[in-house]
Write a protein that holds these residues in place. Structure first.
Motif, PDB file in Angstrom:
ATOM      1  N   THR A  91      -4.649  77.843  50.883  1.00  0.00           N
ATOM      2  CA  THR A  91      -4.460  76.740  50.324  1.00  0.00           C
ATOM      3  C   THR A  91      -2.963  76.122  50.598  1.00  0.00           C
ATOM      4  OG1 THR A  91      -5.982  76.765  48.039  1.00  0.00           O
ATOM      5  CG2 THR A  91      -4.269  75.189  48.058  1.00  0.00           C
ATOM      6  N   ALA A  92      -1.692  76.313  49.799  1.00  0.00           N
ATOM      7  CA  ALA A  92      -0.757  76.615  50.498  1.00  0.00           C
ATOM      8  C   ALA A  92      -0.035  75.608  51.672  1.00  0.00           C
ATOM      9  CB  ALA A  92       0.560  77.121  50.365  1.00  0.00           C
ATOM     10  N   ALA A  93      -0.754  75.975  53.021  1.00  0.00           N
ATOM     11  CA  ALA A  93      -0.154  75.641  53.971  1.00  0.00           C
ATOM     12  C   ALA A  93      -1.110  74.182  54.032  1.00  0.00           C
ATOM     13  CB  ALA A  93      -1.061  76.695  54.763  1.00  0.00           C
ATOM     14  N   LEU A  94      -2.297  74.113  53.738  1.00  0.00           N
ATOM     15  CA  LEU A  94      -3.058  72.757  53.571  1.00  0.00           C
ATOM     16  C   LEU A  94      -2.814  71.623  53.038  1.00  0.00           C
ATOM     17  CD1 LEU A  94      -6.890  72.916  53.301  1.00  0.00           C
ATOM     18  CD2 LEU A  94      -5.577  72.872  55.263  1.00  0.00           C
ATOM     19  N   ASP A  95      -1.531  72.060  51.568  1.00  0.00           N
ATOM     20  CA  ASP A  95      -0.893  71.211  50.733  1.00  0.00           C
ATOM     21  C   ASP A  95       0.059  71.118  51.808  1.00  0.00           C
ATOM     22  OD1 ASP A  95      -2.249  71.777  48.518  1.00  0.00           O
ATOM     23  OD2 ASP A  95      -0.886  72.522  47.769  1.00  0.00           O
TER      24      ASP A  95
END
Length: 56
Positions: free
Chosen positions: A29-33
């Motif tokens: 999720t953090a990578a996509l953000d």
């Protein structure tokens, strides 16, 4: 962790779920953000550059 390094991995085809193989503290999720933020930054033009382009 620099967001642009994470975004570069995603742009190179590394799935978000595999980013933690390179950076254990970064979730999918953090990578996509980070990729979304990189897209935003890449599309941003400061006001000064817009004025110079209009004047030129």
């Amino acid at each position: 962790m620099p967001y642009d390094e994470i975004a570069a991995l995603l742009r190179d085809g590394v799935p978000a779920e595999r980013i933690s193989d390179y950076y254990p503290s970064v979730s999918a999720t953090a990578a996509l953000d980070a990729a979304d933020f990189a897209d935003y930054v890449d599309s941003y033009e400061p006001q000064g550059e817009q004025r110079e382009a209009a004047a030129g």
